[in-house]
Structure formats: structure tokens, C-alpha cells
Design an enzyme around this catalytic site. Structure first.
Site, PDB file in Angstrom:
ATOM      1  N   GLY A  55       1.416  -0.182  -2.313  1.00  0.00           N
ATOM      2  CA  GLY A  55       1.912   0.657  -1.223  1.00  0.00           C
ATOM      3  C   GLY A  55       2.644  -0.208  -0.208  1.00  0.00           C
ATOM      4  O   GLY A  55       2.130  -1.243   0.210  1.00  0.00           O
TER       5      GLY A  55
ATOM      6  N   ARG B 199       3.737   0.041  -8.508  1.00  0.00           N
ATOM      7  CA  ARG B 199       2.354  -0.137  -8.955  1.00  0.00           C
ATOM      8  C   ARG B 199       2.462  -0.356 -10.463  1.00  0.00           C
ATOM      9  O   ARG B 199       2.562   0.609 -11.211  1.00  0.00           O
ATOM     10  CB  ARG B 199       1.530   1.108  -8.632  1.00  0.00           C
ATOM     11  CG  ARG B 199       1.426   1.391  -7.138  1.00  0.00           C
ATOM     12  CD  ARG B 199       0.526   2.569  -6.883  1.00  0.00           C
ATOM     13  NE  ARG B 199       0.662   3.106  -5.543  1.00  0.00           N
ATOM     14  CZ  ARG B 199       0.076   2.607  -4.453  1.00  0.00           C
ATOM     15  NH1 ARG B 199      -0.688   1.554  -4.547  1.00  0.00           N
ATOM     16  NH2 ARG B 199       0.240   3.181  -3.293  1.00  0.00           N
TER      17      ARG B 199
ATOM     18  N   ASP C 263      -5.077  -5.075  -2.172  1.00  0.00           N
ATOM     19  CA  ASP C 263      -6.145  -5.580  -3.021  1.00  0.00           C
ATOM     20  C   ASP C 263      -5.748  -5.700  -4.496  1.00  0.00           C
ATOM     21  O   ASP C 263      -6.010  -6.709  -5.139  1.00  0.00           O
ATOM     22  CB  ASP C 263      -7.346  -4.653  -2.869  1.00  0.00           C
ATOM     23  CG  ASP C 263      -8.572  -5.273  -3.459  1.00  0.00           C
ATOM     24  OD1 ASP C 263      -9.051  -6.254  -2.882  1.00  0.00           O
ATOM     25  OD2 ASP C 263      -9.018  -4.804  -4.506  1.00  0.00           O
TER      26      ASP C 263
ATOM     27  N   THR D 152      -0.902  -4.320   3.593  1.00  0.00           N
ATOM     28  CA  THR D 152      -1.364  -2.962   3.272  1.00  0.00           C
ATOM     29  C   THR D 152      -1.787  -2.274   4.560  1.00  0.00           C
ATOM     30  O   THR D 152      -2.386  -2.910   5.431  1.00  0.00           O
ATOM     31  CB  THR D 152      -2.541  -2.952   2.271  1.00  0.00           C
ATOM     32  OG1 THR D 152      -3.131  -1.643   2.280  1.00  0.00           O
ATOM     33  CG2 THR D 152      -3.624  -3.956   2.612  1.00  0.00           C
TER      34      THR D 152
ATOM     35  N   ASP E  88      -4.088  -0.215   4.722  1.00  0.00           N
ATOM     36  CA  ASP E  88      -5.489   0.210   4.582  1.00  0.00           C
ATOM     37  C   ASP E  88      -6.496  -0.673   5.322  1.00  0.00           C
ATOM     38  O   ASP E  88      -7.614  -0.237   5.583  1.00  0.00           O
ATOM     39  CB  ASP E  88      -5.870   0.269   3.098  1.00  0.00           C
ATOM     40  CG  ASP E  88      -5.083   1.323   2.349  1.00  0.00           C
ATOM     41  OD1 ASP E  88      -4.482   2.194   3.009  1.00  0.00           O
ATOM     42  OD2 ASP E  88      -5.040   1.276   1.104  1.00  0.00           O
TER      43      ASP E  88
ATOM     44  N   ASP F 279      -8.173  -3.127   4.149  1.00  0.00           N
ATOM     45  CA  ASP F 279      -9.348  -3.236   3.290  1.00  0.00           C
ATOM     46  C   ASP F 279      -9.523  -4.626   2.679  1.00  0.00           C
ATOM     47  O   ASP F 279     -10.163  -4.780   1.650  1.00  0.00           O
ATOM     48  CB  ASP F 279      -9.288  -2.171   2.173  1.00  0.00           C
ATOM     49  CG  ASP F 279      -8.028  -2.274   1.355  1.00  0.00           C
ATOM     50  OD1 ASP F 279      -7.137  -3.074   1.701  1.00  0.00           O
ATOM     51  OD2 ASP F 279      -7.914  -1.551   0.348  1.00  0.00           O
TER      52      ASP F 279
ATOM     53  N   ARG G  13      -7.265   5.236   1.527  1.00  0.00           N
ATOM     54  CA  ARG G  13      -8.027   5.161   0.278  1.00  0.00           C
ATOM     55  C   ARG G  13      -9.512   5.240   0.600  1.00  0.00           C
ATOM     56  O   ARG G  13      -9.918   6.150   1.310  1.00  0.00           O
ATOM     57  CB  ARG G  13      -7.671   3.866  -0.444  1.00  0.00           C
ATOM     58  CG  ARG G  13      -7.664   3.993  -1.944  1.00  0.00           C
ATOM     59  CD  ARG G  13      -7.419   2.659  -2.578  1.00  0.00           C
ATOM     60  NE  ARG G  13      -6.071   2.195  -2.407  1.00  0.00           N
ATOM     61  CZ  ARG G  13      -5.122   2.300  -3.320  1.00  0.00           C
ATOM     62  NH1 ARG G  13      -5.384   2.834  -4.472  1.00  0.00           N
ATOM     63  NH2 ARG G  13      -3.927   1.855  -3.099  1.00  0.00           N
TER      64      ARG G  13
END
Ligand code: F6P
Length: 307
Positions: free
Chosen positions: A13, A74, A105, A127, A129, A131, A172
């Protein structure tokens, strides 16, 4: 060993700040007399040999834009060792001494595959996110601000009629974005788990929709509940208009915040400095004090796709 050629790709992403990270890497390479090659379309471009020398003309006008000038993918093929082998051969063919990967990730997972095959590879955590195991990932701050300003606008209009809204938030499985937005817009209505209590939610909305509180905005973490369905239920049960708002890529697009620009640029430059000093196999991020730090490449969440 003197580093002559570095390559860079963006994967998964897109995140605001990816282009600034490319610029940071580019600037450091220029200062050190290193050629920087851009690989288009993430890991797929590495397999397809889509590799070009980057010049300032290519970067100009894009440095502080969202998205990624190198494009992203992706990659499904990068799961198969026969394609990873082709990627390694292409890097060798272009005499690339080291590769820099900007992504989340799943992208780090791809980086590990290359590292384990003897490629010098380093990463930048790009990202929205948040994460990965750093204080922030590149793009999180921009996405948080974009979501907050979108929801602020929704709330302005809701307040004119005491209406409600359900807004689906990306991230996510990581709740950092939704938690940040909830704090910034002062809402207690946050669904992060499919097993939330609908009864409690309805009760709380009814209690707070008294004209003395901000209009009810229910934030829903993606992939937990159907926000369109939920809006219908709340509209019926709470006796107010409740509309679903799918703000989609408004969250991920847009130019990077000042924070993300500084972070991405500095981290990109530092990654090159380290590679030139013989230090690869690292992810460059920031700690709680916002100092640049490095960690060995590992993937913190076990996704089964390159992201
Ligand atoms: O990883 C970034 C992210 O925006 C996540 O928050 C989200 O789950 C996912 O990508 C959506 O990706 P896409 O819409 O590109 O499939």
C-alpha cells in the site's frame, strides 16, 4: 567495498512520504557519487527487469506528493523461489550493490528473502498502518491528519441536524489509526472487534444525542463489521439519520505531512550512509524520542501476502 550502484523500490500500500524517502535516498547517493536506480512496480519490477537510472528530472515535482512515483504492487509472484531467483539475477546484471525497499510488513518479508540470498538490502518503514516496531511508520501521521480533517468536515454537517455517521477506517489489524482518530475527534464510538455489543452502542448513542454533545460518529475498523448495515440498524434504533461514509483512499492519498517529510527524507539519507559504511540488513525508523534508529529486518506480523 565501495558502493557504486544502489536501487530502490516501493511496495505494498502506498504511503504519503514514499516519494520524499526516494528523494532522501537520491540526495545521499548524489552526495556520495553513487548511481541510484529506480525499480518500478515493487517486487514485480525486479522480476520484470523494470529498472531505470533515477535523475532529478524524474523526481522533480513529485517529491512532496502522495502515492509513489515508482508505483507499487502487491506481488504474488515474489512468493515463488523461481521468481526470487530471477530478481536476484536482475540485480546482479545491473551491478546493483545494495537495494532499498520502502514498504510495510509484507515488503519486509520480501526483503528477508533477498537478504537470505546474499543481497545487501535495507528498508524504510512506509505504511499508513503503523504496524511495525517503531514509534511511527512513514505515512501514519499524514493518514491520521487526512482522516481527521475528513471526519471534521463530516461532523460539521452532521452538527447542523444532529445526525450521525458511521466511518470505516483503514489500518488492517492495527488499531493505531482508528485509536488516533477517535482521540482527535473525541468519539467513544469505536468498533475494533466483530464481537462488539450493539445494545451498548445504541444505548450510548441515545444517551449522547441530546444536542449537548458532538454528533455521534461511529468509527469502524475495516474488516470488522459491515458499516453500511450498521448505519441502517443505528438509524432505525436511534431515531436519527445515520449514513455510512466510506472515505477509502482519501486516507492513504494526499501530500505527506511536515512530520512525514522530515522523517522520510532523514531516514532515506541515513539508510544510504549506513550502506556506504557497510551496514545493510536493517530497517531505519524512529524511536519514541523521534531519533533515527535501526532494527534488523524481520516481519512483526505474519501476513501471508506481500503488502
Ligand atoms: O496497508 C495499507 C492499507 O491501506 C491498509 O490499511 C488496508 O487494509 C489495505 O492497505 C488496503 O489496501 P488495498 O485497498 O490497496 O487493497
Amino acid at each position: 567495498m565501495k558502493i557504486k550502484n544502489i536501487a530502490i523500490l516501493t511496495s505494498g500500500g502506498d504511503a504519503p512520504g514514499m516519494n520524499t524517502a526516494i528523494y532522501g535516498v537520491f540526495s545521499a547517493c548524489q552526495n556520495k557519487g553513487i548511481n541510484l536506480y529506480g525499480i518500478r512496480n515493487g517486487y514485480d519490477g525486479l522480476i520484470d527487469d523494470d529498472i531505470t537510472l533515477l535523475t532529478y528530472d524524474i523526481l522533480e515535482g513529485r517529491i512532496n506528493q502522495g502515492g509513489t512515483l515508482l508505483k507499487s504492487k502487491r506481488s504474488k509472484r515474489f512468493f515463488q523461489s523461481k521468481y526470487i531467483k530471477i530478481a536476484v539475477e536482475n540485480l546482479k546484471k545491473h551491478l546493483i550493490d545494495a537495494l532499498i525497499i520502502v514498504g510495510g510488513d509484507g515488503s519486509l518479508k520480501g526483503a528477508m528473502e533477498l537478504r537470505d540470498r546474499g543481497i545487501k538490502v535495507s528498508c524504510l518503514p512506509g505504511t499508513i498502518d503503523n504496524d511495525l516496531n517503531f514509534f511511527r511508520t512513514i505515512g501514519y501521521d499524514s493518514a491520521l491528519n487526512s482522516i481527521v480533517s475528513a471526519v471534521d468536515q463530516i461532523q460539521d454537517s452532521l452538527s447542523a441536524f444532529n445526525n450521525g455517521a458511521v466511518v470505516k477506517i483503514m489500518g488492517r489489524v492495527c488499531t493505531d489509526l482508528i485509536d488516533g482518530v477517535a482521540k482527535a475527534i473525541h468519539t467513544d464510538f469505536v468498533i475494533k472487534d466483530p464481537n462488539y455489543s450493539l445494545t451498548q452502542l445504541i444505548k450510548k448513542i441515545k444517551a449522547q444525542n441530546d444536542g449537548a454533545h458532538l454528533p455521534p460518529v461511529v468509527l469502524v475498523l475495516e474488516d470488522t463489521v459491515d458499516s453500511v448495515e450498521l448505519a441502517k440498524i443505528l438509524q432505525n434504533k436511534c431515531n436519527i439519520q445515520v449514513r455510512p461514509h466510506i472515505i477509502g483512499y482519501i486516507q492513504r492519498g494526499g501530500s505527506p505531512s511536515a512530520f512525514d517529510r522530515m522523517y522520510a527524507y532523514d531516514a532515506g539519507k541515513y539508510a544510504v550512509d549506513l550502506i556506504a559504511d557497510g551496514k545493510a540488513g536493517l530497517v531505519v525508523g524512529i524511536d519514541d524520542l523521534q531519533h533515527l534508529v535501526t532494527k534488523a529486518i524481520e516481519n512483526s506480523i505474519n501476513y501471508d501476502k506481500i503488502s
